[in-house]
Design an enzyme around this catalytic site. Structure first.
Site, PDB file in Angstrom:
ATOM      1  N   ASP A 186    -113.074 -67.657 -61.717  1.00 42.30           N
ATOM      2  CA  ASP A 186    -112.753 -67.357 -60.329  1.00 42.30           C
ATOM      3  C   ASP A 186    -113.651 -66.189 -59.903  1.00 42.30           C
ATOM      4  O   ASP A 186    -114.213 -65.500 -60.748  1.00 42.30           O
ATOM      5  CB  ASP A 186    -111.269 -66.980 -60.268  1.00 42.30           C
ATOM      6  CG  ASP A 186    -110.880 -66.390 -58.940  1.00 42.30           C
ATOM      7  OD1 ASP A 186    -111.133 -67.037 -57.914  1.00 42.30           O
ATOM      8  OD2 ASP A 186    -110.336 -65.261 -58.943  1.00 42.30           O
TER       9      ASP A 186
ATOM     10  N   ASP B 103    -113.141 -63.671 -56.647  1.00 40.29           N
ATOM     11  CA  ASP B 103    -112.443 -62.486 -56.130  1.00 40.29           C
ATOM     12  C   ASP B 103    -111.231 -62.130 -56.990  1.00 40.29           C
ATOM     13  O   ASP B 103    -110.343 -62.946 -57.193  1.00 40.29           O
ATOM     14  CB  ASP B 103    -112.002 -62.734 -54.678  1.00 40.29           C
ATOM     15  CG  ASP B 103    -113.190 -63.092 -53.783  1.00 40.29           C
ATOM     16  OD1 ASP B 103    -114.246 -62.453 -53.907  1.00 40.29           O
ATOM     17  OD2 ASP B 103    -113.063 -64.032 -52.973  1.00 40.29           O
TER      18      ASP B 103
HETATM   19 MG   LIG Z   1    -109.044 -64.630 -57.341  1.00 38.79          MG
END
Ligand SMILES: [Mg+2]
Ligand SMILES: [Zn+2]
Length: 182
Positions: free
Chosen positions: A22, A24
């Protein structure tokens, strides 16, 4: 989006075929709303070194990210591109790189790729027929990151629960398997 680079297979000695990450809250500090400026893209401590370790292990590293702001207008495509080149620069400064990016730019309920749906992962696996899901792993900071990965038979590490940060998650992923039998 992305995928072409995955025609290049993981190294034979790599412990994983693909490690999905992922963005952020996993690689960079999460902000309220969307990261719209390169100046707001700040790596989490140890994240770039962790990505570099994955690169050196010979696996492919694929970013899987939901960016609904592209659908709502809070994030423009040129902002997205500038933020991603900043991410590439910051990673490169520590010898790290992302092999491929799988992006969901859609509104909620309008696609099959927005995590926790599996579309981003399935897109990467289609581009990498050499990769086997049980030899893939995912690291993310939200339940919606780990649910689709586990559903596809991948190992998944939820930050804040299974490991404090990407650094420790990568330690776990690259740790030699415990000897079996006692
Ligand atoms: Mg995230
Ligand atoms: Zn989507």
């Amino acid at each position: 989006m992305g995928g072409a680079e995955l025609t290049s297979q993981a190294q034979p000695e790599a412990p994983w075929d693909i490690v999905f990450l992922d963005r952020d809250g996993t690689i960079n500090v999460r902000v309220d709303g969307y990261v719209t400026s390169p100046l707001d893209l700040n790596l989490l401590p140890g994240a770039a070194k962790a990505v570099a370790r994955l690169n050196r292990s010979g696996c492919r590293v694929v970013l899987v990210t939901n960016q609904r702001g592209l659908a709502t207008g809070s994030l423009s495509w040129s902002q997205w591109a500038r933020v991603m080149s900043r991410l590439d620069e910051l990673l490169a400064a520590e010898g790290a790189h992302i092999d491929s990016v799988e992006l969901c730019p859609h509104q909620r309920g309008e696609c099959t790729c927005r995590k926790p749906q599996p579309g981003l992962f399935m897109g990467a696996l289609e581009a990498a027929p050499w990769a086997r899901p049980h030899r893939c792993a995912m690291v993310g900071d939200m339940t919606s990151d780990v649910v689709p990965a586990r559903a596809l038979g991948m190992r998944a590490i939820l930050l804040g629960e299974d490991a404090p940060s990407l650094h420790e998650a990568v330690e776990d992923l690259l740790a030699p398997p415990a000897p079996s039998g006692e």
